[in-house]
Design an enzyme around this catalytic site. Sequence first.
Site, PDB file in Angstrom:
ATOM      1  N   ASP A 110      -8.153 -10.030  -3.541  1.00  0.00           N
ATOM      2  CA  ASP A 110      -7.456  -8.746  -3.607  1.00  0.00           C
ATOM      3  C   ASP A 110      -5.972  -9.008  -3.416  1.00  0.00           C
ATOM      4  O   ASP A 110      -5.595  -9.951  -2.704  1.00  0.00           O
ATOM      5  CB  ASP A 110      -7.964  -7.800  -2.525  1.00  0.00           C
ATOM      6  CG  ASP A 110      -9.360  -7.273  -2.801  1.00  0.00           C
ATOM      7  OD1 ASP A 110      -9.742  -7.174  -3.971  1.00  0.00           O
ATOM      8  OD2 ASP A 110     -10.070  -6.948  -1.825  1.00  0.00           O
ATOM      9  N   ASP A 129     -11.184  -3.608  -9.218  1.00  0.00           N
ATOM     10  CA  ASP A 129     -11.416  -2.372  -8.458  1.00  0.00           C
ATOM     11  C   ASP A 129     -10.839  -1.165  -9.200  1.00  0.00           C
ATOM     12  O   ASP A 129     -11.453  -0.096  -9.248  1.00  0.00           O
ATOM     13  CB  ASP A 129     -10.783  -2.466  -7.065  1.00  0.00           C
ATOM     14  CG  ASP A 129     -11.362  -3.580  -6.220  1.00  0.00           C
ATOM     15  OD1 ASP A 129     -12.537  -3.949  -6.425  1.00  0.00           O
ATOM     16  OD2 ASP A 129     -10.638  -4.090  -5.342  1.00  0.00           O
TER      17      ASP A 129
END
Length: 148
Positions: A110, A129
């Site tokens: 991330d 995401d």
Amino acid sequence: MQILYILLLVIIDHITKYIAKIQLSYGKSVTLIDGFLELIYVENRGAAFGILKNKKFFLVGITTIAIIGMIYYLVRTTNLNKWERMSLIFIISGAIGNLIDRIFRGYVVDFIHFYIKDIFDWPVFNIADILVVIGAIILAFSILFLKK
């Protein structure tokens, strides 16, 4: 053609993760908009918001089943409108992107951090995401507001 779009989106996701991994040392951040948006490298060993941390085999299993089901539905269903198709392509692409990370790295990379200084702090996320969320929003909109 749908599989080609999925492949392209997965490649884009992994290129951005690769760049984040080599450009951002762990914990170092690059501010894009002060007090609002930054890039920071994070290794997420769970699912959304870090839930189910260190449950790799469970997450891999559930994600694999979901991806297979969505691909089957996408390929076999002939009466999907363009919005439903696009939403499934986005969701599948995002799921595959993060699944690849979980299988080969043991964690998901991330790197996008959205926050409002001292008011709001969203967990760090990635392109996969974003694809899943946008796909889910498009699918919900299509189901709720578009006639078949």
